[in-house]
Enzyme design. Structure first.
Site, PDB file in Angstrom:
ATOM      1  N   ARG A 148       0.808  -1.232   0.000  1.00 29.10           N
ATOM      2  CA  ARG A 148       0.000   0.000   0.000  1.00 29.10           C
ATOM      3  C   ARG A 148       0.838   1.278   0.000  1.00 29.10           C
ATOM      4  NH1 ARG A 148      -2.605  -3.147   3.605  1.00 29.10           N
ATOM      5  NH2 ARG A 148      -4.420  -4.204   2.732  1.00 29.10           N
ATOM      6  N   LYS A 165       2.947  11.573 -10.774  1.00 25.94           N
ATOM      7  CA  LYS A 165       2.134  10.682 -11.612  1.00 25.94           C
ATOM      8  C   LYS A 165       2.965   9.434 -11.901  1.00 25.94           C
ATOM      9  CE  LYS A 165      -1.002  13.757 -14.114  1.00 25.94           C
ATOM     10  NZ  LYS A 165      -1.425  14.248 -15.439  1.00 25.94           N
ATOM     11  N   GLU A 171       9.676  19.624 -24.195  1.00 28.36           N
ATOM     12  CA  GLU A 171       8.954  19.909 -22.938  1.00 28.36           C
ATOM     13  C   GLU A 171       9.501  21.184 -22.285  1.00 28.36           C
ATOM     14  OE1 GLU A 171       6.296  18.156 -22.080  1.00 28.36           O
ATOM     15  OE2 GLU A 171       6.545  16.203 -23.059  1.00 28.36           O
ATOM     16  N   LYS A 229       6.994  23.330 -13.050  1.00 28.83           N
ATOM     17  CA  LYS A 229       6.177  22.136 -12.810  1.00 28.83           C
ATOM     18  C   LYS A 229       5.833  22.020 -11.330  1.00 28.83           C
ATOM     19  CE  LYS A 229       5.015  17.497 -13.846  1.00 28.83           C
ATOM     20  NZ  LYS A 229       5.191  16.292 -14.616  1.00 28.83           N
ATOM     21  N   GLU A 248      -4.786  17.447 -10.825  1.00 24.63           N
ATOM     22  CA  GLU A 248      -5.306  17.930 -12.106  1.00 24.63           C
ATOM     23  C   GLU A 248      -6.800  18.214 -12.089  1.00 24.63           C
ATOM     24  OE1 GLU A 248      -3.202  16.242 -15.412  1.00 24.63           O
ATOM     25  OE2 GLU A 248      -4.760  16.863 -16.821  1.00 24.63           O
ATOM     26  N   ARG A 287      -3.372  22.161 -13.497  1.00 28.10           N
ATOM     27  CA  ARG A 287      -2.324  21.239 -13.946  1.00 28.10           C
ATOM     28  C   ARG A 287      -2.472  20.911 -15.429  1.00 28.10           C
ATOM     29  NH1 ARG A 287       0.542  16.180 -10.657  1.00 28.10           N
ATOM     30  NH2 ARG A 287       1.848  15.527 -12.398  1.00 28.10           N
ATOM     31  N   ASN A 335      -0.421  20.191 -20.309  1.00 28.95           N
ATOM     32  CA  ASN A 335      -0.758  19.408 -21.504  1.00 28.95           C
ATOM     33  C   ASN A 335      -0.735  20.246 -22.778  1.00 28.95           C
ATOM     34  OD1 ASN A 335      -1.133  17.178 -19.903  1.00 28.95           O
ATOM     35  ND2 ASN A 335      -3.313  17.594 -19.605  1.00 28.95           N
ATOM     36  N   HIS A 344      -0.233  18.736 -26.172  1.00 31.60           N
ATOM     37  CA  HIS A 344      -0.364  17.290 -25.996  1.00 31.60           C
ATOM     38  C   HIS A 344      -1.642  16.704 -26.595  1.00 31.60           C
ATOM     39  CE1 HIS A 344       3.114  17.761 -23.493  1.00 31.60           C
ATOM     40  NE2 HIS A 344       3.134  16.487 -23.149  1.00 31.60           N
ATOM     41  N   HIS A 403      -0.708  13.723 -28.676  1.00 35.82           N
ATOM     42  CA  HIS A 403      -1.164  12.349 -28.423  1.00 35.82           C
ATOM     43  C   HIS A 403      -1.833  11.764 -29.664  1.00 35.82           C
ATOM     44  CE1 HIS A 403      -1.268  13.180 -23.832  1.00 35.82           C
ATOM     45  NE2 HIS A 403      -0.138  12.593 -24.183  1.00 35.82           N
ATOM     46  N   HIS A 413       7.559  10.999 -28.279  1.00 41.07           N
ATOM     47  CA  HIS A 413       6.566  11.861 -27.645  1.00 41.07           C
ATOM     48  C   HIS A 413       6.913  13.359 -27.812  1.00 41.07           C
ATOM     49  CE1 HIS A 413       3.774  13.276 -24.580  1.00 41.07           C
ATOM     50  NE2 HIS A 413       4.776  13.881 -23.968  1.00 41.07           N
TER      51      HIS A 413
HETATM   52  N1  LIG Z   1       4.870  10.569 -14.930  1.00 43.29           N
HETATM   53  C1  LIG Z   1       4.806  11.632 -15.693  1.00 43.29           C
HETATM   54  O1  LIG Z   1       4.382  12.716 -15.264  1.00 43.29           O
HETATM   55  C2  LIG Z   1       5.316  11.537 -17.094  1.00 43.29           C
HETATM   56  C3  LIG Z   1       5.489  12.697 -17.863  1.00 43.29           C
HETATM   57  C4  LIG Z   1       6.011  12.563 -19.134  1.00 43.29           C
HETATM   58  C5  LIG Z   1       6.353  11.313 -19.630  1.00 43.29           C
HETATM   59  N2  LIG Z   1       6.162  10.197 -18.871  1.00 43.29           N
HETATM   60  C6  LIG Z   1       6.549   8.870 -19.358  1.00 43.29           C
HETATM   61  O2  LIG Z   1       7.931   8.863 -19.576  1.00 43.29           O
HETATM   62  C7  LIG Z   1       8.241   7.840 -20.533  1.00 43.29           C
HETATM   63  C8  LIG Z   1       9.273   8.365 -21.490  1.00 43.29           C
HETATM   64  O3  LIG Z   1      10.457   8.643 -20.790  1.00 43.29           O
HETATM   65  P1  LIG Z   1      11.825   8.932 -21.555  1.00 43.29           P
HETATM   66  O4  LIG Z   1      11.588   9.831 -22.690  1.00 43.29           O
HETATM   67  O5  LIG Z   1      12.810   9.310 -20.515  1.00 43.29           O
HETATM   68  O6  LIG Z   1      12.164   7.518 -22.208  1.00 43.29           O
HETATM   69  P2  LIG Z   1      12.961   6.221 -21.679  1.00 43.29           P
HETATM   70  O7  LIG Z   1      12.821   6.075 -20.234  1.00 43.29           O
HETATM   71  O8  LIG Z   1      12.517   5.105 -22.548  1.00 43.29           O
HETATM   72  O9  LIG Z   1      14.468   6.583 -22.028  1.00 43.29           O
HETATM   73  C9  LIG Z   1      14.841   6.766 -23.370  1.00 43.29           C
HETATM   74  C10 LIG Z   1      16.062   5.919 -23.749  1.00 43.29           C
HETATM   75  O10 LIG Z   1      17.231   6.522 -23.213  1.00 43.29           O
HETATM   76  C11 LIG Z   1      18.005   5.552 -22.500  1.00 43.29           C
HETATM   77  N3  LIG Z   1      18.713   6.293 -21.461  1.00 43.29           N
HETATM   78  C12 LIG Z   1      18.216   6.793 -20.316  1.00 43.29           C
HETATM   79  N4  LIG Z   1      19.126   7.551 -19.705  1.00 43.29           N
HETATM   80  C13 LIG Z   1      20.251   7.501 -20.465  1.00 43.29           C
HETATM   81  C14 LIG Z   1      21.530   8.104 -20.353  1.00 43.29           C
HETATM   82  N5  LIG Z   1      21.818   8.958 -19.374  1.00 43.29           N
HETATM   83  N6  LIG Z   1      22.439   7.819 -21.305  1.00 43.29           N
HETATM   84  C15 LIG Z   1      22.131   7.004 -22.346  1.00 43.29           C
HETATM   85  N7  LIG Z   1      20.921   6.435 -22.520  1.00 43.29           N
HETATM   86  C16 LIG Z   1      19.997   6.693 -21.580  1.00 43.29           C
HETATM   87  C17 LIG Z   1      16.983   4.570 -22.011  1.00 43.29           C
HETATM   88  O11 LIG Z   1      17.580   3.327 -21.710  1.00 43.29           O
HETATM   89  C18 LIG Z   1      16.033   4.497 -23.205  1.00 43.29           C
HETATM   90  O12 LIG Z   1      16.522   3.625 -24.186  1.00 43.29           O
HETATM   91  C19 LIG Z   1       6.934   7.432 -21.161  1.00 43.29           C
HETATM   92  O13 LIG Z   1       6.552   6.179 -20.686  1.00 43.29           O
HETATM   93  C20 LIG Z   1       5.944   8.485 -20.676  1.00 43.29           C
HETATM   94  O14 LIG Z   1       4.633   7.991 -20.547  1.00 43.29           O
HETATM   95  C21 LIG Z   1       5.668  10.286 -17.617  1.00 43.29           C
HETATM   96 ZN   LIG Z   2       4.830  15.403 -22.529  1.00 45.03          ZN
END
Ligand SMILES: NC(=O)c1ccc[n+]([C@@H]2O[C@H](COP(=O)([O-])OP(=O)(O)OC[C@H]3O[C@@H](n4cnc5c(N)ncnc54)[C@H](O)[C@@H]3O)[C@@H](O)[C@H]2O)c1
Ligand SMILES: [Zn+2]
Length: 367
Positions: A127, A149, A191, A233, A243, A247, A251, A254, A258, A270
Site C-alpha cells: 500500500r 504521476k 517539454e 512544474k 489535475e 495542472r 498538456n 499534448h 497524443h 513523444h
Molecule cells: N509521470 C509523468 O508525469 C510523465 C510525464 C512525461 C512522460 N512520462 C513517461 O515517460 C516515458 C518516457 O520517458 P523517456 O523519454 O525518458 O524515455 P525512456 O525512459 O525510454 O528513455 C529513453 C532511452 O534513453 C536511455 N537512457 C536513459 N538515460 C540515459 C543516459 N543517461 N544515457 C544514455 N541512454 C539513456 C533509455 O535506456 C532508453 O533507451 C513514457 O513512458 C511516458 O509515458 C511520464
Molecule cells: Zn509530454
C-alpha cells in the site's frame, strides 16, 4: 494563467507533509549521503534497465553502499513495452523474496519509463513505500520525475493504470546527459520549450539566445533551463496536484501530440509529436483570436531551431483531417464531453478553453 519566479539550484515541491526537494546539480556519488537524511529503512532496491545500469549503476550502488544501505538492484529490459503490470509484478516478487517491508525504499535510476514503473511499484507495494527518483533523461528531469504521476501501460492504452505517489526526493546528476542520444535530448527540449510558452517568457528568450550552449550541454545553461522547468512544474503541481484544473496547462501541445503518437503507432517520439502539437495549437490560438500572429511564428521558429518537427509533413503517413479529429476525440472521452485545448494568449501565458473551432483546426491540419 502563468507561473513565475526566479531559478535556484534546488527546487521544492510544496505539498505539506509530502513536500520534497529536487536537487538539480547533484552527483551520483552523493545520492547515498542525501538519502540518509530521509529517514528511510536500510533496504533499498535500485530499479533500472541494462543500458543505464551499465553506464551509471555501479556509481549509484557504491554511493548507497557507502552510506550503509543494503542495496539490491532490479533490472527491467529497456523499452516502453516493458512499462507493464507484469513487470511491476516482477518488482513486487523481487521485493518479497528479499523481505522488503514498509520502511524499505525504491530508487528509480533511468528515464521516464523506469521512473513511472518504479513509482507505480512503490505506490502499490504494501500500500505504498517511499521512492526516490534519479532521472537520467532530459524528459525525466524536467517532466516525469516531478509531480507524482506514476503508472504502467495497458494493451488498450498508454498510462491507463496508475496512481499518484510523490517521490521523497528527486536527485539529478546532469553529467549523465552526455551519453543520452541526441534525439532523446531534443525530445526533452520540446517539454522545456513548453514551459517557456505556458509560463515563462524569459525562459523562452533564454532558449533562443543560448541555443548553442544548451545543445553543447554547457552545465550552467542546462542547470538553468532544467531548474526553471522544475520550478514551473513544481509550482503547478503544488497548486493542483490531481489535475482538477490548472495542472492541465502542462498538456499544452499534448492533445494534438497524443493524436499524432496514436496515428503514427507510437513510432514517433513523444517530444517530437508534442513539438508539432505546440505549433498547431499556437496557430489555432491565433486563428481563434486568442493571440496575435507573432505567437505561432515565434513558437514555430524556436521549435525548428532546435531541430524538432513543426508540421504534419514529418509524419510517415499524412492522415486526413477527419482521422485526426477522430484521434483527438480520445481525449474527449477521457474528459467526458468536450476537448479542451490549452492555447497561448502570449508567450508565457495560456488559457484552457473549450472555445475552439473544428473547421479552423481542419483548415490548419490540411495546410
Ligand atoms: N509521470 C509523468 O508525469 C510523465 C510525464 C512525461 C512522460 N512520462 C513517461 O515517460 C516515458 C518516457 O520517458 P523517456 O523519454 O525518458 O524515455 P525512456 O525512459 O525510454 O528513455 C529513453 C532511452 O534513453 C536511455 N537512457 C536513459 N538515460 C540515459 C543516459 N543517461 N544515457 C544514455 N541512454 C539513456 C533509455 O535506456 C532508453 O533507451 C513514457 O513512458 C511516458 O509515458 C511520464
Ligand atoms: Zn509530454
Amino acid at each position: 494563467m502563468s507561473v513565475s519566479h526566479p531559478a535556484k539550484g534546488a527546487v521544492t515541491v510544496n505539498l505539506g507533509d509530502r513536500s520534497y526537494g529536487i536537487e538539480i546539480n547533484g552527483s551520483l556519488e552523493a545520492v547515498g549521503e542525501q538519502l540518509t537524511q530521509l529517514g528511510l529503512g536500510r533496504k533499498i532496491a535500485v530499479v533500472t534497465n541494462p543500458t543505464v545500469k551499465q553506464l551509471y549503476g555501479q556509481r549509484l550502488i557504491d554511493s548507497l553502499k557507502g552510506a550503509e544501505f543494503q542495496v539490491m538492484s532490479i533490472e527491467i529490459p529497456d523499452g516502453e513495452e516493458y512499462k507493464t503490470l507484469d513487470w511491476a509484478n516482477s518488482i513486487y516478487t523481487a521485493l518479497l523474496i528479499n523481505h522488503f517491508d514498509r520502511q524499505s525504499a525504491l530508487v528509480a535510476l533511468g528515464g521516464g519509463v523506469i521512473g513511472d514503473l518504479t513509482g507505480f511499484a512503490a505506490a502499490t507495494f504494501m500500500r505504498g513505500i517511499p521512492f526516490v527518483q534519479v532521472p537520467s533523461t532530459l524528459l525525466a528531469m524536467v517532466d516525469s520525475s516531478v509531480g507524482g504521476k506514476t503508472g504502467v501501460n495497458h494493451p488498450m492504452g498508454k498510462n491507463m493504470i496508475g496512481a499518484f505517489h510523490q517521490p521523497k526526493r528527486v536527485l539529478m546528476d546532469l553529467g549523465v546527459l552526455k551519453t543520452l542520444a541526441k534525439e532523446e535530448f531534443l525530445a526533452g527540449m520540446a517539454e522545456v520549450i513548453k514551459y517557456g510558452i505556458i509560463a515563462d517568457a524569459a525562459l523562452f528568450d533564454y532558449l533562443d539566445t543560448h541555443r548553442t550552449r544548451i545543445l553543447d550541454l554547457d552545465p550552467d545553461a542546462l542547470g538553468h533551463i532544467i531548474g526553471r522547468s522544475c520550478e514551473i512544474k513544481a509550482d503547478v503541481v503544488a497548486k493542483d496536484e490531481r489535475e482538477a484544473g490548472l495542472r492541465a496547462i502542462l498538456n499544452f501541445g499534448h492533445t494534438i501530440g497524443h493524436a499524432i503518437e496514436t496515428l503514427e503507432n507510437y513510432t514517433m517520439r513523444h517530444g517530437y509529436a508534442v513539438a508539432i502539437g505546440m505549433v498547431t495549437a499556437s496557430r489555432l490560438a491565433h486563428e481563434g483570436g486568442f493571440c496575435d500572429s507573432s505567437v505561432p511564428e515565434r513558437v514555430e521558429k524556436l521549435i525548428k531551431s532546435y531541430g524538432l518537427p513543426t508540421g504534419l509533413s514529418a509524419l510517415k503517413r499524412r492522415p486526413a483531417p477527419v482521422e485526426f479529429l477522430d484521434a483527438i476525440q480520445v481525449d474527449k472521452k477521457a474528459e467526458g464531453g468536450t476537448v479542451r485545448f490549452v492555447l497561448p494568449k502570449k508567450i508565457g501565458e495560456v488559457v484552457i478553453t473549450k472555445e475552439w473551432d473544428e473547421t479552423v483546426l481542419q483548415k490548419i491540419l490540411s495546410q
